[in-house]
Motif scaffolding. Sequence first.
Motif, mmCIF file in Angstrom:
data_model
loop_
_atom_site.group_PDB
_atom_site.id
_atom_site.type_symbol
_atom_site.label_atom_id
_atom_site.label_comp_id
_atom_site.label_asym_id
_atom_site.label_seq_id
_atom_site.Cartn_x
_atom_site.Cartn_y
_atom_site.Cartn_z
ATOM 1 N N SER A 100 -45.766 17.281 45.155
ATOM 2 C CA SER A 100 -45.093 16.211 44.441
ATOM 3 C C SER A 100 -44.306 15.386 45.450
ATOM 4 C CB SER A 100 -44.145 16.806 43.399
ATOM 5 O OG SER A 100 -43.311 15.799 42.881
ATOM 6 N N TYR A 101 -44.233 14.094 45.229
ATOM 7 C CA TYR A 101 -43.489 13.233 46.145
ATOM 8 C C TYR A 101 -41.985 13.486 46.055
ATOM 9 C CZ TYR A 101 -47.877 10.798 46.720
ATOM 10 O OH TYR A 101 -49.190 10.493 46.998
ATOM 11 N N ASP A 102 -41.557 14.164 45.002
ATOM 12 C CA ASP A 102 -40.140 14.483 44.835
ATOM 13 C C ASP A 102 -39.759 15.812 45.475
ATOM 14 O OD1 ASP A 102 -39.860 12.152 43.326
ATOM 15 O OD2 ASP A 102 -40.415 13.193 41.470
ATOM 16 N N GLU A 105 -37.972 19.869 51.419
ATOM 17 C CA GLU A 105 -38.272 21.010 52.279
ATOM 18 C C GLU A 105 -37.586 22.271 51.778
ATOM 19 O OE1 GLU A 105 -37.164 19.512 56.117
ATOM 20 O OE2 GLU A 105 -39.032 18.388 56.313
ATOM 21 N N SER A 106 -36.404 22.136 51.194
ATOM 22 C CA SER A 106 -35.722 23.309 50.654
ATOM 23 C C SER A 106 -36.455 23.857 49.431
ATOM 24 C CB SER A 106 -34.264 22.984 50.316
ATOM 25 O OG SER A 106 -34.194 21.966 49.350
ATOM 26 N N ASP A 107 -37.031 22.974 48.589
ATOM 27 C CA ASP A 107 -37.838 23.439 47.455
ATOM 28 C C ASP A 107 -39.044 24.231 47.949
ATOM 29 O OD1 ASP A 107 -36.210 22.095 45.627
ATOM 30 O OD2 ASP A 107 -37.460 20.281 45.656
ATOM 31 N N LEU A 108 -39.657 23.740 48.998
ATOM 32 C CA LEU A 108 -40.835 24.386 49.566
ATOM 33 C C LEU A 108 -40.481 25.748 50.159
ATOM 34 C CD1 LEU A 108 -43.721 23.371 49.647
ATOM 35 C CD2 LEU A 108 -43.305 22.519 51.936
ATOM 36 N N SER A 109 -39.385 25.819 50.884
ATOM 37 C CA SER A 109 -39.007 27.100 51.493
ATOM 38 C C SER A 109 -38.588 28.106 50.427
ATOM 39 C CB SER A 109 -37.901 26.906 52.530
ATOM 40 O OG SER A 109 -36.748 26.395 51.925
ATOM 41 N N GLU A 110 -37.952 27.659 49.350
ATOM 42 C CA GLU A 110 -37.597 28.574 48.250
ATOM 43 C C GLU A 110 -38.848 29.136 47.597
ATOM 44 O OE1 GLU A 110 -34.978 26.862 45.354
ATOM 45 O OE2 GLU A 110 -33.563 26.182 46.895
ATOM 46 N N LEU A 111 -39.841 28.289 47.378
ATOM 47 C CA LEU A 111 -41.083 28.737 46.752
ATOM 48 C C LEU A 111 -41.780 29.786 47.607
ATOM 49 C CD1 LEU A 111 -43.291 28.317 44.530
ATOM 50 C CD2 LEU A 111 -44.300 26.636 46.075
ATOM 51 N N PHE A 112 -41.860 29.553 48.913
ATOM 52 C CA PHE A 112 -42.575 30.474 49.787
ATOM 53 C C PHE A 112 -41.730 31.693 50.159
ATOM 54 C CE2 PHE A 112 -45.434 27.000 49.946
ATOM 55 C CZ PHE A 112 -46.665 27.544 50.242
ATOM 56 N N ASN A 113 -40.417 31.636 49.987
ATOM 57 C CA ASN A 113 -39.582 32.810 50.216
ATOM 58 C C ASN A 113 -39.864 33.896 49.190
ATOM 59 O OD1 ASN A 113 -38.076 32.651 52.573
ATOM 60 N ND2 ASN A 113 -36.570 31.267 51.638
ATOM 61 N N ASP A 155 -53.593 26.892 44.112
ATOM 62 C CA ASP A 155 -53.896 26.451 42.742
ATOM 63 C C ASP A 155 -52.808 26.795 41.728
ATOM 64 O OD1 ASP A 155 -56.170 24.975 43.049
ATOM 65 O OD2 ASP A 155 -57.553 26.622 42.638
ATOM 66 N N LYS A 156 -51.622 27.120 42.180
ATOM 67 C CA LYS A 156 -50.496 27.339 41.268
ATOM 68 C C LYS A 156 -49.776 26.021 41.069
ATOM 69 C CE LYS A 156 -51.034 31.731 40.972
ATOM 70 N NZ LYS A 156 -51.937 32.188 39.968
ATOM 71 N N GLU A 157 -49.242 25.802 39.868
ATOM 72 C CA GLU A 157 -48.549 24.562 39.573
ATOM 73 C C GLU A 157 -47.131 24.611 40.123
ATOM 74 O OE1 GLU A 157 -47.716 21.838 35.713
ATOM 75 O OE2 GLU A 157 -49.695 22.707 36.002
ATOM 76 N N PHE A 158 -46.746 23.530 40.812
ATOM 77 C CA PHE A 158 -45.411 23.404 41.390
ATOM 78 C C PHE A 158 -44.961 21.960 41.209
ATOM 79 C CE2 PHE A 158 -42.813 22.507 45.272
ATOM 80 C CZ PHE A 158 -41.722 23.272 44.928
ATOM 81 N N MET A 159 -43.906 21.760 40.473
ATOM 82 C CA MET A 159 -43.346 20.444 40.176
ATOM 83 C C MET A 159 -44.393 19.520 39.555
ATOM 84 S SD MET A 159 -40.787 19.838 43.395
ATOM 85 C CE MET A 159 -39.828 18.538 42.638
#
Length: 178
Positions: A100-102, A105-113, A155-159
Amino acid sequence: MKSNDTRSRGPRHSSGGRRRPPHRDSDTRREPPAEPPKKSSFWQRLLAFFGLGSGKKSTPSPRAEKPRPQADRPAADRRRAAPPERIEVTSPKLYIGNLSYDATESDLSELFNGVGKVQNAEIVTHKDTYRSKGFGFVTMMTTDEAVRAVETLHDKEFMGRKLVVSGSRSDTARDPRV
């Protein structure tokens, strides 16, 4: 004639001449002049001389035509987006696409943590506008964690969008000079 003369001088029109009544009879109407034939270029005449081209106006190339809307095209002509290339995970660095364009980087690191320990997360942005380009990279601590992240998050939905998670191409695979 004096300036205070009250005699009528007739109607005045901006065209300077007398006003003509509109044509009421369709037979007396003039047809617009026909366009003169377009001159062919030297090369068109040369090709026509040798019989390689016609003296007539050439038809426009298919690229010059406006593309038709997707619904008007035959099914064979519709292009389907190819599925993203699946790259084997050989390093801890992962490619994350369809972001998502919104997303930050912190959202991404939280997801992969949630899958493993994240060493670095970066989203690629446009150099002038600093707006996200919709993809990024995450570096996990180990290659095993990277493999697990691809298995769980691809293939998981994120934002509101389905993520594309795969191994990142190495620098040598992209650069043919190396």
